[in-house]
Write a protein that holds these residues in place. Structure first.
Motif, PDB file in Angstrom:
ATOM      1  N   LEU A  83      37.722  55.519  46.284  1.00 25.88           N
ATOM      2  CA  LEU A  83      37.514  55.259  47.708  1.00 25.88           C
ATOM      3  C   LEU A  83      36.515  54.120  47.941  1.00 25.88           C
ATOM      4  O   LEU A  83      35.383  54.172  47.462  1.00 25.88           O
ATOM      5  N   ALA A  84      36.964  53.110  48.666  1.00 22.50           N
ATOM      6  CA  ALA A  84      36.068  52.031  49.095  1.00 22.50           C
ATOM      7  C   ALA A  84      36.223  51.838  50.592  1.00 22.50           C
ATOM      8  O   ALA A  84      37.311  52.008  51.141  1.00 22.50           O
ATOM      9  N   VAL A  85      35.123  51.504  51.255  1.00 27.30           N
ATOM     10  CA  VAL A  85      35.119  51.311  52.705  1.00 27.30           C
ATOM     11  C   VAL A  85      34.720  49.860  52.978  1.00 27.30           C
ATOM     12  O   VAL A  85      33.695  49.385  52.482  1.00 27.30           O
ATOM     13  N   ILE A  86      35.553  49.174  53.746  1.00 26.54           N
ATOM     14  CA  ILE A  86      35.323  47.745  54.010  1.00 26.54           C
ATOM     15  C   ILE A  86      35.132  47.547  55.507  1.00 26.54           C
ATOM     16  O   ILE A  86      35.987  47.945  56.310  1.00 26.54           O
ATOM     17  N   HIS A  87      34.031  46.921  55.880  1.00 28.04           N
ATOM     18  CA  HIS A  87      33.677  46.764  57.291  1.00 28.04           C
ATOM     19  C   HIS A  87      34.625  45.803  58.008  1.00 28.04           C
ATOM     20  O   HIS A  87      34.987  44.768  57.473  1.00 28.04           O
ATOM     21  N   GLU A  88      34.988  46.157  59.224  1.00 25.90           N
ATOM     22  CA  GLU A  88      35.785  45.260  60.072  1.00 25.90           C
ATOM     23  C   GLU A  88      34.991  44.942  61.338  1.00 25.90           C
ATOM     24  O   GLU A  88      33.952  44.351  61.252  1.00 25.90           O
ATOM     25  N   GLY A  89      35.449  45.389  62.526  1.00 24.72           N
ATOM     26  CA  GLY A  89      34.763  45.045  63.764  1.00 24.72           C
ATOM     27  C   GLY A  89      33.696  46.057  64.163  1.00 24.72           C
ATOM     28  O   GLY A  89      33.352  46.975  63.419  1.00 24.72           O
ATOM     29  N   GLY A  90      33.212  45.904  65.412  1.00 25.89           N
ATOM     30  CA  GLY A  90      32.132  46.763  65.920  1.00 25.89           C
ATOM     31  C   GLY A  90      31.120  45.880  66.622  1.00 25.89           C
ATOM     32  O   GLY A  90      30.420  45.122  65.956  1.00 25.89           O
ATOM     33  N   LEU A 118      32.564  40.184  48.851  1.00 26.72           N
ATOM     34  CA  LEU A 118      31.920  41.503  48.965  1.00 26.72           C
ATOM     35  C   LEU A 118      32.983  42.605  48.905  1.00 26.72           C
ATOM     36  O   LEU A 118      32.780  43.645  48.268  1.00 26.72           O
ATOM     37  N   ALA A 119      34.124  42.369  49.556  1.00 26.56           N
ATOM     38  CA  ALA A 119      35.213  43.358  49.535  1.00 26.56           C
ATOM     39  C   ALA A 119      35.791  43.495  48.129  1.00 26.56           C
ATOM     40  O   ALA A 119      36.046  44.610  47.652  1.00 26.56           O
ATOM     41  N   ILE A 120      35.985  42.366  47.475  1.00 29.38           N
ATOM     42  CA  ILE A 120      36.514  42.393  46.102  1.00 29.38           C
ATOM     43  C   ILE A 120      35.582  43.200  45.199  1.00 29.38           C
ATOM     44  O   ILE A 120      36.027  44.050  44.416  1.00 29.38           O
ATOM     45  N   ALA A 121      34.276  42.948  45.327  1.00 29.04           N
ATOM     46  CA  ALA A 121      33.299  43.628  44.456  1.00 29.04           C
ATOM     47  C   ALA A 121      33.261  45.125  44.733  1.00 29.04           C
ATOM     48  O   ALA A 121      33.140  45.932  43.804  1.00 29.04           O
ATOM     49  N   ALA A 122      33.363  45.504  46.010  1.00 29.93           N
ATOM     50  CA  ALA A 122      33.317  46.930  46.354  1.00 29.93           C
ATOM     51  C   ALA A 122      34.516  47.665  45.758  1.00 29.93           C
ATOM     52  O   ALA A 122      34.372  48.758  45.177  1.00 29.93           O
ATOM     53  N   VAL A 123      35.678  47.078  45.885  1.00 34.72           N
ATOM     54  CA  VAL A 123      36.882  47.714  45.339  1.00 34.72           C
ATOM     55  C   VAL A 123      36.807  47.757  43.816  1.00 34.72           C
ATOM     56  O   VAL A 123      37.144  48.766  43.185  1.00 34.72           O
ATOM     57  N   ASP A 124      36.340  46.658  43.229  1.00 31.07           N
ATOM     58  CA  ASP A 124      36.223  46.620  41.766  1.00 31.07           C
ATOM     59  C   ASP A 124      35.235  47.681  41.266  1.00 31.07           C
ATOM     60  O   ASP A 124      35.480  48.332  40.244  1.00 31.07           O
ATOM     61  N   ALA A 125      34.142  47.874  42.000  1.00 33.17           N
ATOM     62  CA  ALA A 125      33.117  48.833  41.558  1.00 33.17           C
ATOM     63  C   ALA A 125      33.641  50.269  41.553  1.00 33.17           C
ATOM     64  O   ALA A 125      33.278  51.061  40.676  1.00 33.17           O
ATOM     65  N   VAL A 126      34.485  50.606  42.519  1.00 31.97           N
ATOM     66  CA  VAL A 126      35.021  51.975  42.513  1.00 31.97           C
ATOM     67  C   VAL A 126      36.114  52.123  41.453  1.00 31.97           C
ATOM     68  O   VAL A 126      36.260  53.176  40.838  1.00 31.97           O
ATOM     69  N   MET A 127      36.851  51.038  41.220  1.00 35.79           N
ATOM     70  CA  MET A 127      37.906  51.112  40.194  1.00 35.79           C
ATOM     71  C   MET A 127      37.320  51.185  38.788  1.00 35.79           C
ATOM     72  O   MET A 127      37.830  51.912  37.929  1.00 35.79           O
ATOM     73  N   SER A 128      36.252  50.432  38.552  1.00 37.33           N
ATOM     74  CA  SER A 128      35.653  50.419  37.203  1.00 37.33           C
ATOM     75  C   SER A 128      34.871  51.703  36.933  1.00 37.33           C
ATOM     76  O   SER A 128      34.571  52.010  35.788  1.00 37.33           O
ATOM     77  N   GLY A 129      34.525  52.422  38.011  1.00 39.67           N
ATOM     78  CA  GLY A 129      33.714  53.626  37.852  1.00 39.67           C
ATOM     79  C   GLY A 129      32.220  53.334  37.934  1.00 39.67           C
ATOM     80  O   GLY A 129      31.395  54.237  37.828  1.00 39.67           O
ATOM     81  N   ALA A 130      31.851  52.071  38.153  1.00 42.53           N
ATOM     82  CA  ALA A 130      30.426  51.726  38.290  1.00 42.53           C
ATOM     83  C   ALA A 130      29.835  52.392  39.530  1.00 42.53           C
ATOM     84  O   ALA A 130      28.655  52.728  39.565  1.00 42.53           O
ATOM     85  N   ALA A 131      30.662  52.560  40.553  1.00 39.71           N
ATOM     86  CA  ALA A 131      30.191  53.169  41.803  1.00 39.71           C
ATOM     87  C   ALA A 131      30.960  54.461  42.070  1.00 39.71           C
ATOM     88  O   ALA A 131      32.140  54.580  41.765  1.00 39.71           O
ATOM     89  N   ARG A 132      30.243  55.410  42.669  1.00 35.87           N
ATOM     90  CA  ARG A 132      30.884  56.655  43.104  1.00 35.87           C
ATOM     91  C   ARG A 132      31.866  56.360  44.235  1.00 35.87           C
ATOM     92  O   ARG A 132      32.966  56.891  44.307  1.00 35.87           O
ATOM     93  N   ASN A 133      31.441  55.505  45.137  1.00 37.22           N
ATOM     94  CA  ASN A 133      32.261  54.952  46.215  1.00 37.22           C
ATOM     95  C   ASN A 133      31.496  53.725  46.694  1.00 37.22           C
ATOM     96  O   ASN A 133      30.407  53.455  46.175  1.00 37.22           O
TER      97      ASN A 133
END
Ligand code: ZN
Length: 371
Positions: free
Chosen positions: A303-310, A117-132
């Motif tokens: 910009l990508a945001v990756i969930h950690e604790g909470g 999920l983290a890989i995909a989120a970062v890839d999506a912002v780098m490819s421009g598929a996602a705004r963030n």
């Protein structure tokens, strides 16, 4: 305009730490819990997804899952031996390969999905598929060392995602801003001697790893000056975090000019988290997200945001919702029922001036070293 992508998968909520009382293994004088099974339960994360859907925020997001991280991707960060040991123990009955990081049978596959999920989120912002993008990873990653799991973290989700992005997009400068209340020790250790990844951790002083502050640990070798720890005293609230962000984090990133910023977004600095003692609320996460978005726009970084604790199951969803609303530029009218209560609990002037001075001393020390 491209949407905010939200990466999540129900299977990550099926990761189990087994029976724990908070983070304590059962045995000796630790009584098994009667109800909730420990701190790292699926509830706080799954309830973010549920609130997003119930509030209609899902209509403004692209919600998707992702493929598991591949062995090749994992090997960019983790040694073969660690992955083999993890897989073997996971195939048997589960167990533990480090401090406070138990997993059940099949934990390896869930961890590689979380990492995916983290890989995909970062890839999506780098490819421009996602705004963030936001990846709701579980298990989390920022305590995991290259060769050892730790603190509920089984794979180094963000380092693996950054390495995948670096290889695919030829990135020269990347940054991690870790606002989880605990120190991002795994991320720090993996990139400590690397000049192409600037790692920053805001954390409660001496909380976890126990006794660690880290202000003087600035990186080594090629990475000298590319690691910044901002330990904040217990009881720090909204104003202190924003002050640290504005005076220490943003200037460091403005100077470094990363092409990609990843936020390690633990939501456990909230005022009722069972594993820390800070005083943030949903408004704090909204403001910090806005600040990171402003900076990313200013320096033209993705910009990508990756969930950690909470771990405050009832409250974490309001913080997650605030971040996702901000990332997507929406406001769904979800009232945070505890916001006013937590705003009234913020430090009094005398405490606040002590905390302000704490941050300003770090700034002065950095300026003195010319860093
Ligand atoms: Zn944490």
């Amino acid at each position: 305009m491209a949407k905010t992508h939200f990466y999540t998968d129900e299977r990550t909520f099926w990761h189990s730490t087994g029976v724990q009382a908070l983070f304590l293994p059962i045995g000796d004088w630790v009584e098994p819990p009667a109800g909730s099974y420990g701190a790292d339960t699926p509830g706080s994360k799954r309830r973010i997804v549920n609130l997003v859907r119930a509030s209609g925020l899902d209509q403004h997001l692209e919600i998707c899952s992702a493929p598991n991280a591949t062995l090749e991707q994992l090997l960019q960060v983790h040694p073969r031996q660690y992955l083999d040991d993890f897989k073997a123990l996971s195939d048997e009955q589960g167990g533990e390969l480090g401090l406070f990081a138990p997993f059940s049978r099949g934990g390896f596959e869930i961890a590689t999905l979380s990492c995916g999920l983290a890989i995909a989120a970062v890839d999506a912002v780098m490819s421009g598929a996602a705004r963030n993008a936001y990846a709701l990873c579980r298990p989390a990653g920022h305590h995991c060392l290259a060769d050892q799991s730790m603190g509920f973290c089984l794979l180094a989700n963000i380092p693996v995602a950054l390495e995948a992005a670096r290889l695919r997009y030829g990135l020269k400068r990347m940054a991690v801003v870790d606002w989880d209340v605990h120190h991002g020790n795994g991320t720090q250790s993996i990139f400590y001697e690397r000049g192409d990844v600037y790692t920053i951790s805001l954390h409660q002083d001496r909380c976890f790893p126990p006794g660690y502050s880290g202000f003087d640990d600035r990186g080594a070798g090629d990475g000298a000056g590319c690691n910044l720890n901002i330990p904040l005293p217990a009881g720090s609230g909204h104003a202190t975090y924003l002050r640290a962000l504005e005076r220490l984090v943003l200037p460091a990133l403005e100077a470094y000019r990363p092409e990609l910023i990843v936020v390690a977004s633990g939501l456990d600095a909230n005022a009722v988290d069972p594993l820390a003692r800070q005083l943030l609320h949903s408004g704090s996460y909204r403001a910090m997200t806005r600040a990171m978005m402003g900076l990313a726009e200013e320096i033209n970084a993705r910009l990508a945001v990756i969930h950690e604790g909470g771990y405050a199951e009832a409250y974490v969803p309001f913080c997650g919702q605030a971040i996702l609303e901000t990332l997507s530029g929406t406001a769904m009218g979800v009232a945070d029922p505890a916001l006013e209560f937590f705003e009234q609990q913020q430090p009094a002037a005398k405490t606040q001036s002590f905390q302000d001075a704490w941050v300003d001393e770090m700034l002065a020390a950095l300026e003195q070293k010319g860093a």
